[in-house]
Design an enzyme around this catalytic site. Structure first.
Site, PDB file in Angstrom:
ATOM      1  N   ASP A 189       0.822  -1.210   0.000  1.00 42.56           N
ATOM      2  CA  ASP A 189       0.000   0.000   0.000  1.00 42.56           C
ATOM      3  C   ASP A 189       0.859   1.264   0.000  1.00 42.56           C
ATOM      4  O   ASP A 189       2.089   1.211  -0.153  1.00 42.56           O
ATOM      5  CB  ASP A 189      -0.951  -0.039   1.201  1.00 42.56           C
ATOM      6  CG  ASP A 189      -2.307   0.577   0.906  1.00 42.56           C
ATOM      7  OD1 ASP A 189      -2.401   1.410  -0.009  1.00 42.56           O
ATOM      8  OD2 ASP A 189      -3.270   0.227   1.609  1.00 42.56           O
ATOM      9  N   GLU A 222      -0.740   1.867  -5.187  1.00 42.62           N
ATOM     10  CA  GLU A 222      -0.263   3.245  -5.115  1.00 42.62           C
ATOM     11  C   GLU A 222      -1.371   4.242  -5.439  1.00 42.62           C
ATOM     12  O   GLU A 222      -1.139   5.450  -5.480  1.00 42.62           O
ATOM     13  CB  GLU A 222       0.944   3.353  -6.068  1.00 42.62           C
ATOM     14  CG  GLU A 222       1.728   4.617  -6.053  1.00 42.62           C
ATOM     15  CD  GLU A 222       1.289   5.555  -7.161  1.00 42.62           C
ATOM     16  OE1 GLU A 222       1.793   6.686  -7.196  1.00 42.62           O
ATOM     17  OE2 GLU A 222       0.419   5.176  -7.979  1.00 42.62           O
ATOM     18  N   TRP A 223      -2.602   3.732  -5.697  1.00 39.01           N
ATOM     19  CA  TRP A 223      -3.818   4.522  -5.938  1.00 39.01           C
ATOM     20  C   TRP A 223      -3.788   5.313  -7.242  1.00 39.01           C
ATOM     21  O   TRP A 223      -4.615   6.195  -7.455  1.00 39.01           O
ATOM     22  CB  TRP A 223      -4.123   5.479  -4.776  1.00 39.01           C
ATOM     23  CG  TRP A 223      -3.979   4.917  -3.411  1.00 39.01           C
ATOM     24  CD1 TRP A 223      -4.298   3.654  -3.009  1.00 39.01           C
ATOM     25  CD2 TRP A 223      -3.481   5.586  -2.254  1.00 39.01           C
ATOM     26  NE1 TRP A 223      -4.037   3.492  -1.670  1.00 39.01           N
ATOM     27  CE2 TRP A 223      -3.535   4.662  -1.172  1.00 39.01           C
ATOM     28  CE3 TRP A 223      -3.013   6.874  -2.009  1.00 39.01           C
ATOM     29  CZ2 TRP A 223      -3.126   4.994   0.111  1.00 39.01           C
ATOM     30  CZ3 TRP A 223      -2.596   7.206  -0.731  1.00 39.01           C
ATOM     31  CH2 TRP A 223      -2.660   6.274   0.308  1.00 39.01           C
ATOM     32  N   GLY A 224      -2.818   5.033  -8.103  1.00 43.25           N
ATOM     33  CA  GLY A 224      -2.730   5.764  -9.358  1.00 43.25           C
ATOM     34  C   GLY A 224      -2.202   7.173  -9.241  1.00 43.25           C
ATOM     35  O   GLY A 224      -2.258   7.950 -10.195  1.00 43.25           O
ATOM     36  N   ASP A 244      -9.748   4.044  -3.660  1.00 41.15           N
ATOM     37  CA  ASP A 244     -10.450   2.879  -3.126  1.00 41.15           C
ATOM     38  C   ASP A 244     -11.863   2.769  -3.665  1.00 41.15           C
ATOM     39  O   ASP A 244     -12.561   3.772  -3.830  1.00 41.15           O
ATOM     40  CB  ASP A 244     -10.530   2.957  -1.606  1.00 41.15           C
ATOM     41  CG  ASP A 244      -9.169   2.887  -0.956  1.00 41.15           C
ATOM     42  OD1 ASP A 244      -9.084   3.256   0.219  1.00 41.15           O
ATOM     43  OD2 ASP A 244      -8.203   2.482  -1.613  1.00 41.15           O
TER      44      ASP A 244
END
Length: 688
Positions: A189, A222-224, A244
């Site tokens: 994460d 990395e959530w983009g 998310d």
């Protein structure tokens, strides 16, 4: 599922966008859902990257998108996330046929460890949750022929508020522990990363995993934020392209839209990941969950179950174990589907398959049924006399002369696998049946509703019969006023039908389910029956003159957080918790308070001319919020503001809606996510 620690609490993280419908190729499996209109979407091209992705790893891992389970969406850090649950999921993978369908990873998310490392700097599994340690769980999972995954963060702590130990600065030690335990998959994460460069952080863990000598699939979460699709293919096997997911239609839709343009970056061993599945968690309808599963598969996304399978319904298992759909996701060619068209929320997405066929999704984003059509040529197939199209939810084959079309219910998806096939005549012709232009009924008034049965096949449909019925026990009257039968409908022709529909006087405004039925047989004698759930919208024409939209009844709404509020701001998630509408310190008495992404539909009855409003971000969230406003007249965009922030004064909007049956007020997130996107349609008025 992780939380971005910089986000505000309260309503700012939720994402919600958000008739008659159907049949094509036996579309009876698509259930109608309550109309909660989503914004039409301007046409989206198959976006190509401006820079090349990095070369993929050559390690043979994740040659198709990983399939498995992750506990986070259903349990978070609750006490029921424990060894017993994990073993139970492994047992169910085997007992329910999920293992045989392709699911193999049973993955632990956050909260599996103690809050501190031991005296040697090692991670310590929580002895209450996992009394036999992670190795004990891994051994059990492996004994079932499955694989185990684990979680940590590329920071000093993980993302849960309790702050469990992260991997930053401990990469080699942690990776060796994972390998020693028998871990097969690592989700890494992005929380508490101390500002260290993302490529550096994730590359260090890649090197640490390699140093163990154990093959471990590496999921970069990395959530983009730093466009990992451009650099992560040489580091991990999959990378998050989005924030998310949450268990709502709007969240799923938002992530899908962000992931679709990234098709050129995906392939065997390197996958775009729009986050885990929410199927079965209860926040969407079964039809919406089928769309979720269909679109994730067409996008060649990892399929990680996010519901507690110990409590799952049979419908949830049926969705998750649909092997026809899974085969689309797991196709060894590894192509992600590309957008063919998306105007008006009518999406066509085509995925090239290794055998030369195409998986084709006809997806209806909007809150009303819409006809969606394409052709075999448009989705990339070669010219042929005819094609065989398999409906992947009905598991039935049909022939088509080349047109692929359906009236798809609100939030529904028809998923086909289409190929040129010289044996097409062995299958019945595909047929499309629907109501033309929508059914809008005023209480106590008889309304003419036309419909059409169209034979899309190469050969004839015989003994065709079409019927329409109203809601049972509600006093509706439905009568045919034109032909409803035909002995022969040749390929490429239609049977046009007409009914009058009347709702009793006093029927409340809203959406009501009707049933459209069609039966026919093929020249070979195969009988086809489709029952199509369609929707009639009961509405009253707005009064003459100018009316405040904050006072008029609407047809439907969809809102990013909480309900749409009349004549107040959005407030938070409870109805009636808004404040006076305020933009740039100017207070307005009337209007609508919404939260992006949002859509509010009004019935205009083709009798209105103009919408006016003062629009902007409400002051109630301080300096936060970035939104854009749109006005739609049916499927025409007639006004848009561009991006507005909290620092902007109210902007005047004036839109010509002459002749529109539906007027739709839309707010989008301005392209930067939905944090604090409280938006106002101040002084919104409709002139008729």
């Amino acid at each position: 599922m992780r939380r971005l620690p910089t986000r505000s609490t309260g309503g700012v993280r939720r994402r919600i966008v958000g008739a008659l419908a159907v049949t094509v190729l036996g579309l009876g499996g698509l259930a109608a859902v309550p109309a909660s209109a989503a914004a039409p979407t301007a046409a989206v091209a198959s976006t190509r990257p401006t820079s090349a992705a990095s070369p993929a790893l050559d390690d043979g891992l994740a040659l198709t998108p990983p399939m498995g389970f992750n506990n986070w969406n259903s349990t978070h850090c609750r006490a029921d996330f424990n060894e017993s649950m994990v073993k139970g999921i492994a047992d169910l993978f085997v007992a329910k046929g999920l293992k045989d369908a392709g699911y193999q990873y049973v993955n632990l998310d956050d909260c599996w460890a103690l809050p501190t490392r031991d005296a040697n700097g090692k991670l310590v599994p929580d002895p209450v949750r996992f009394p036999n340690g992670i190795k004990g769980v891994a051994d059990y999972v492996h004994s079932k022929g499955l694989k185990l995954g684990i979680y940590t963060s590329a920071g000093t702590k993980t993302c849960d508020s309790a702050g469990f130990p992260g991997g930053l600065g401990h990469e080699y030690s942690d990776a060796q522990q994972f390998a020693d335990w028998g871990v097969d998959y690592l989700k890494y994460d992005n929380c508490n990363n101390q500002g260290v460069d993302a490529v550096q952080r994730y590359t260090t863990m890649r090197d640490a995993l390699r140093a163990t000598g154990r093959p471990i699939v590496y999921s970069i979460c990395e959530w983009g934020q730093n466009k990992p699709w451009e650099w992560a293919a040489g580091i991990g096997q999959l990378w998050r392209t989005t924030g998310d997911i949450s268990d709502s239609w709007g969240s799923m839709l938002s992530l899908m839209k962000k992931n679709l343009p990234l098709a050129p970056y995906a392939g065997p061993g390197h996958w775009n990941d729009p986050d885990m599945l929410e199927v079965g968690n209860g926040g969407m309808t079964d039809a919406e969950y089928r769309t979720h599963f269909s679109m994730w598969s067409v996008m060649a996304s990892p399929l990680l179950i996010g519901t507690d399978l110990r409590k799952a319904s049979q419908e949830t298992y049926d969705i998750l174990s649909n092997r026809d759909v899974i085969a689309v996701d797991q196709d060894p060619l590894g192509k992600q589907g590309s957008v063919v068209s998306s105007a008006g929320g009518r999406w066509v997405v085509s995925k090239e398959m290794k055998d030369g066929s195409r998986a084709v999704a006809l997806f209806n984003e909007s809150g009303s049924a819409q006809r969606i059509a394409t052709t075999a040529k448009a989705v990339g197939l070669p010219s042929a006399d005819a094609y065989v199209a398999r409906d992947l939810w009905q598991h039935k084959n049909y022939n088509t002369a080349g047109t692929l079309a359906a009236t798809v219910p609100a939030h529904g998806t028809l998923l086909l696998r289409v190929a040129a096939d010289p044996k097409w005549a062995a299958y019945p012709p595909a047929a499309e049946v629907g109501l033309d232009g929508g059914a809008f009924v005023e209480p106590g008034v008889s309304t003419k509703v036309p419909g059409t049965f169209t034979n899309l096949g190469r050969n004839a449909a015989l003994d065709v019969s079409v019927s329409l019925s109203g809601p049972e026990g509600k006093g509706w009257i439905v009568q045919p006023t034109g032909p409803t039968r035909a002995s022969v409908v040749p390929g490429g022709t239609s049977l046009h039908t007409t009914w009058t529909v009347s709702a009793p006087a006093g029927t409340a405004t809203g959406s009501y389910d009707l049933a459209l039925r069609a039966t026919y047989r093929s020249p070979q004698g195969t009988k086809v029956t489709s029952t199509v759930p369609v929707t009639a919208s009961v509405a009253t024409a707005p009064p003459s003159g100018t009316s405040s939209l904050g006072d008029l009844p609407w047809l439907s709404t969809a809102n990013g957080y909480g309900p749409v509020e009349r004549n107040t701001s959005n407030g938070e998630d409870a109805a009636g918790d808004g404040h006076p509408i305020t933009i740039g310190a100017v207070v307005y008495a009337k209007g609508l308070g919404v939260h992006a992404p949002s859509s509010v539909d009004y019935y205009a009855a083709r009798s209105c001319e103009r919408v006016t409003a003062q629009v902007g971000v409400d002051d109630e969230k301080g300096t936060k919020g970035t939104v854009a406003f749109e006005v739609w007249a049916d499927d025409r965009l007639v006004a848009s503001t561009g991006t507005l922030t909290n620092s902007d004064a109210a902007k005047a909007v004036s839109a010509d809606v002459t002749g529109a049956q539906i007027v739709r007020l839309v707010v989008t997130d301005g392209g930067d996510g939905v944090d604090s996107d409280h938006a106002d349609w101040a002084d919104a008025q409709l002139t008729c």
